[in-house]
Design a protein around this motif. Structure first.
Motif, PDB file in Angstrom:
ATOM      1  N   LEU A  59      66.152  64.998  32.931  1.00  0.00           N
ATOM      2  CA  LEU A  59      65.211  66.052  33.169  1.00  0.00           C
ATOM      3  C   LEU A  59      64.509  66.246  31.877  1.00  0.00           C
ATOM      4  CD1 LEU A  59      67.159  68.385  35.603  1.00  0.00           C
ATOM      5  CD2 LEU A  59      65.632  66.388  36.104  1.00  0.00           C
ATOM      6  N   SER A  62      61.300  65.142  31.804  1.00  0.00           N
ATOM      7  CA  SER A  62      60.496  65.324  32.924  1.00  0.00           C
ATOM      8  C   SER A  62      59.798  66.854  32.506  1.00  0.00           C
ATOM      9  CB  SER A  62      61.106  65.465  34.091  1.00  0.00           C
ATOM     10  OG  SER A  62      61.360  64.627  34.565  1.00  0.00           O
ATOM     11  N   ALA A 155      62.342  60.805  36.672  1.00  0.00           N
ATOM     12  CA  ALA A 155      63.282  61.652  36.550  1.00  0.00           C
ATOM     13  C   ALA A 155      64.672  60.781  36.013  1.00  0.00           C
ATOM     14  CB  ALA A 155      63.866  62.686  37.236  1.00  0.00           C
TER      15      ALA A 155
END
Length: 172
Positions: A59, A62, A155
């Motif tokens: 994450l 992202s 991700a």
């Protein structure tokens, strides 16, 4: 008479400059990672947890387009939040500080307009919570583990590498 407010329990944690939340019922386990394990998990895409495989979600990349893995090497990976998807699959998120348990009133949660996703907000954030505490406003991105885009290639960055049996070796 006062109306009863519905509240939900969430695990909250910080990634980059964002505060994120997962519903407590989707969290399978939170484990502390020894330094050698956290370093290895930062590099891994998949890890073995007993008889189950955990897919590590990246994450940080992202949420922060300027993210550099070397830059954050001491900041992430001290804890692994393991979530369970709708079909029993396990996903892991590495975080640098212990996650918190938070009760969030339903009245503080709102849907994210679809147009916000065109500005770079990940599609797996379908709701946000806005909390006011001591005249300070806090925005929490509510992760939707059931959304398929949470586990898409951006991700995960799965490249077909080996599945390390790291958690088993560390006695977790």
């Amino acid at each position: 008479m006062g109306e009863s407010l519905t509240e939900g329990k969430y695990i909250t944690f910080k990634i980059s400059t964002y505060l994120l939340a997962l519903p407590i019922d989707s969290v399978f386990k939170v484990i502390a990672c020894p330094p050698d394990l956290s370093h290895t998990l930062r590099e891994a895409k998949l890890a073995q947890l007993g008889q189950s495989t955990v897919m590590i979600l990246k994450l940080h990349q992202s949420l922060d387009p300027l993210y550099s893995q070397q830059q954050d090497s001491n900041q992430i990976g001290r804890f692994l939040i393991i979530m369970q998807g709708k079909e029993g699959e396990l996903y892991g998120i590495l975080v640098g500080t212990p996650p918190n348990l938070m009760t969030i009133p339903e009245t503080c949660i709102q849907q994210v307009p679809q147009s916000f996703h065109h500005t770079g907000l990940p599609t797996w954030v379908s709701q946000i919570a806005i909390l006011n505490h001591k005249d300070e406003r806090t925005t929490i991105l509510m992760l939707d583990i059931q959304r398929s885009s949470l586990v898409d290639n951006r991700a995960l960055s799965i490249d077909g590498g080996q599945i390390p049996d790291l958690l088993k070796k560390s006695g977790i």
